[in-house]
Structures are given as structure tokens and as C-alpha cells.
Scaffold this active site. Structure first.
Site, PDB file in Angstrom:
ATOM      1  N   CYS A 168       5.253  11.100  23.275  1.00 41.41           N
ATOM      2  CA  CYS A 168       4.300  10.036  23.492  1.00 41.41           C
ATOM      3  C   CYS A 168       4.831   8.988  24.371  1.00 41.41           C
ATOM      4  O   CYS A 168       3.872   8.071  24.619  1.00 41.41           O
ATOM      5  CB  CYS A 168       3.789   9.519  22.125  1.00 41.41           C
ATOM      6  SG  CYS A 168       5.018   8.689  21.375  1.00 41.41           S
ATOM      7  N   ASP A 175       6.611   6.547  23.478  1.00 38.83           N
ATOM      8  CA  ASP A 175       7.143   5.358  22.724  1.00 38.83           C
ATOM      9  C   ASP A 175       8.599   4.991  22.583  1.00 38.83           C
ATOM     10  O   ASP A 175       9.389   6.004  22.583  1.00 38.83           O
ATOM     11  CB  ASP A 175       6.278   5.219  21.323  1.00 38.83           C
ATOM     12  CG  ASP A 175       4.786   5.082  21.304  1.00 38.83           C
ATOM     13  OD1 ASP A 175       4.583   4.692  22.547  1.00 38.83           O
ATOM     14  OD2 ASP A 175       4.265   5.294  20.595  1.00 38.83           O
ATOM     15  N   CYS A 184       2.711   1.842  20.864  1.00 37.56           N
ATOM     16  CA  CYS A 184       1.479   1.693  20.316  1.00 37.56           C
ATOM     17  C   CYS A 184       1.458   0.683  19.238  1.00 37.56           C
ATOM     18  O   CYS A 184       2.544   0.447  18.660  1.00 37.56           O
ATOM     19  CB  CYS A 184       0.757   2.874  19.840  1.00 37.56           C
ATOM     20  SG  CYS A 184       1.711   3.967  18.519  1.00 37.56           S
ATOM     21  N   CYS A 215       4.960   8.445  14.684  1.00 40.94           N
ATOM     22  CA  CYS A 215       5.798   7.071  14.920  1.00 40.94           C
ATOM     23  C   CYS A 215       6.588   6.866  13.663  1.00 40.94           C
ATOM     24  O   CYS A 215       7.546   6.152  13.947  1.00 40.94           O
ATOM     25  CB  CYS A 215       4.312   6.045  14.806  1.00 40.94           C
ATOM     26  SG  CYS A 215       3.428   6.178  16.365  1.00 40.94           S
TER      27      CYS A 215
END
Length: 327
Positions: A54, A56, A81, A131
Site C-alpha cells: 500500500c 505506507d 492512511c 496496517c
């Protein structure tokens, strides 16, 4: 900020209030410096980790008391995010007060559960579970930096489901022990595939090296091959006497052989064991009385899943008339 104040309203129904609070008001965001370390008489550890799936990334700061290996403070910077911010904030809080070795045992599921409003309701939608995995991975990197080892030092198994941190060995073991036949059963027993579902089969949002459908197929094939080999070996040795016709001593030897090959190794992996106490005929059944030992003694699954698995293996290998009775 209330759910109804956010864009779309219903979009946020899958996010707990704790997640939303930490998105908007993270408590551990920031950085720690060498000056902070000197004031606290501690060692500064800085670790970075990025998620390729992603884009991140997170940076984790620790102040570690080298005399006790205790993490006395933690901060983070997150480049991603809102869920990444909330997960990182929770992760940093969970680290404080723990030793480095204790912190490494914090899993992504611990992070996700700490963000739940209700114990049984996930804090984030399945596609956002990665995450919390990123938070777990940066802890490993920080611990590796502190100890001067590779992050792989803390990971000795192939992880199939990153969301639930379920290893390849565990999935194959559970399939064999419980004679699982569907992916849904694997998920029920291990939680693998319960979240983002990328590990279930190809075509998910993230490519995986191993998929549950393939592991199930290959493990079931191995089990069938082993079963056919045992049958062939038994015929070659002239061992065609039905289990029901054996003497009690013969039945005991046959049961012990199956237990040693199929069951005992699984129990011992978790610090448990078992012993055969007696074999008795009861109407049309053959009752095998067992006693659990070690970690298995008093375990709740001893009267449930584990008992069913033992009985199922003995019935498949020896006789459908077998019943297993724990004492």
C-alpha cells in the site's frame, strides 16, 4: 469526531470509535532524540518499516533502559492512511513498559484488538488489517536494531496469513489433526483467511506465496498417499486381522502405534502428552480410556476439538467402533 460528522457516515461504520479517535488525536506521534535518551539515561532505537502493498511506512522510536531492557518511552511517525496512524499509535502505547523481548511478542492481532470498542467487533475493515501488520513488523525491526540481529531472528516460520499471523506449519498440522476438508474449516480453526482474505486463493488485493486452497489440496493429497502406503505395508506383512478381532494387548499396541505416529507429536508441540489407560468393549463399541498429561491436562479442548481429533484418527486408522474416553 462522531461518525455522522465524517464523510459518508456509513463508510466509518466499519471503524471503531477508538480507531477514529487515534486517527484524529494520536497520543504517541512524534519523535525521540539523543537528547531525550541522555536525559532518561536510556538508549535511543529508531526503526523503519514500509508496506509494499500500500506504500505506507512507519518510523518507531524507543528509549530503552539497557540495565533492564525495558522500553521506557515510545513515539512514532507514520507516512500513510488514518488506519496506519491509529495502528501505530496503539502499537507504541503497547510497547511502553515492556521489555524488548516482551514487545516482540506483540502481534498485529493484539494491536487490532486493543483498538476495538467491543471485544467481538473488529476495529477496522478486513482490507485494512495490513496496517496492524505493519505495526507488528516495525516492532521486530526495532528489537533487531537493539539486539544487533536480523528481524528474521524473531520469525522462525513461514507466515501464510499475515492478518492473523498463522504459519504454514500450523495450518498443515491443524488440517491433519482435525481431518479438515474445506478452507472454511481452516478459517474456523485458525482464523487464517478471516480478514483480508488475500491468503485464501489467488486474485486478492495482495499476491501471496502460499494460498489456503493450495495448502489444503496438497496436505490432503499427502494424507491420502500416507494412508495408501500404510494399507500396502499392512497387506505386505499379512496384517489383515480386523482391529475388533485382536486381543486387548494387540489392540493396545495398534492404538499406541497410531497415537505415536499421528497424535503424540502434535500434543508435544504444545507441551502436552497423553497415555492409554484401558481398552474395554461396550456393546458394539470399543472404548479407549486416556489420560491427558502436561499442558493438555485441564485444557478445555481436551473434551472438545482435541478429543474429537484423536477419536477421528483412531476410527479412520483402526475401527469405526472406537470411542475415546478421557479420564
Amino acid at each position: 469526531m462522531a461518525k455522522n460528522d465524517l464523510i459518508g457516515g456509513s463508510i466509518w461504520d466499519e471503524y471503531s470509535q477508538k480507531v477514529q479517535d487515534r486517527m484524529n488525536h494520536p497520543r504517541f506521534m512524534g519523535e525521540l532524540t539523543e537528547d531525550d535518551a541522555k536525559k532518561a539515561n536510556a538508549k535511543l532505537i529508531v526503526a523503519d518499516f514500509g508496506a509494499e502493498s500500500c506504500g505506507d511506512a512507519v518510523r518507531l522510536y524507543w528509549l530503552v533502559d539497557e540495565k533492564t531492557d525495558k522500553i521506557i518511552d515510545a513515539k512514532f511517525k507514520s507516512f500513510g492512511c488514518g488506519t496506519a496512524i491509529a495502528s501505530s499509535d496503539t502499537m507504541a502505547e503497547l510497547c511502553v513498559g515492556k521489555s524488548v523481548d516482551e514487545a516482540v511478542k506483540i502481534t498485529n492481532l493484539d494491536v487490532e484488538k486493543a483498538m476495538r470498542d467491543e471485544p467481538g467487533t473488529p476495529a477496522v475493515p478486513p482490507q485494512k488489517m495490513h496496517c496492524s501488520v505493519m505495526a507488528y513488523d516495525v516492532i521486530k525491526q526495532a528489537a533487531a536494531n537493539y539486539k544487533g540481529v536480523s528481524p528474521e531472528h524473531f520469525e522462525d516460520e513461514i507466515i501464510v496469513c499475515e492478518c492473523a499471523r498463522v504459519s504454514l506449519g500450523t495450518i498443515k498440522e491443524v488440517i491433519r489433526l482435525n481431518d479438515l476438508k474445506t478452507v472454511e474449516e481452516i478459517t474456523q480453526y485458525t482464523k487464517a483467511g478471516a480478514f483480508c482474505k488475500s491468503c485464501v486463493k489467488p486474485g486478492g488485493h495482495e499476491d501471496r506465496e502460499y494460498y489456503l486452497v493450495d495448502i489444503l489440496r496438497d496436505t490432503r493429497a499427502e494424507m491420502e498417499t500416507e494412508r495408501l502406503k500404510k494399507q500396502a505395508n499392512a497387506k505386505a506383512l499379512g496384517d489383515d486381522i480386523a482391529f475388533e478381532e485382536l486381543s486387548v494387548v494387540g489392540q493396545l499396541k495398534a492404538v499406541e502405534a497410531v497415537i505415536d505416529a499421528e497424535i503424540r507429536p502434535m500434543l508435544m508441540m504444545d507441551g502436552g502428552n497423553m497415555e492409554i489407560i484401558d481398552i474395554q468393549k461396550s456393546n458394539d463399541n470399543i472404548d479407549i480410556y486416556i489420560r491427558y498429561l502436561g499442558a493438555c491436562s485441564g485444557c478445555a479442548s481436551g473434551a472438545g476439538g482435541t478429543l474429537y481429533a484423536i477419536e477421528n484418527v483412531l476410527q479412520e486408522q483402526l475401527s469405526k467402533k472406537i470411542r475415546v474416553m478421557p479420564l
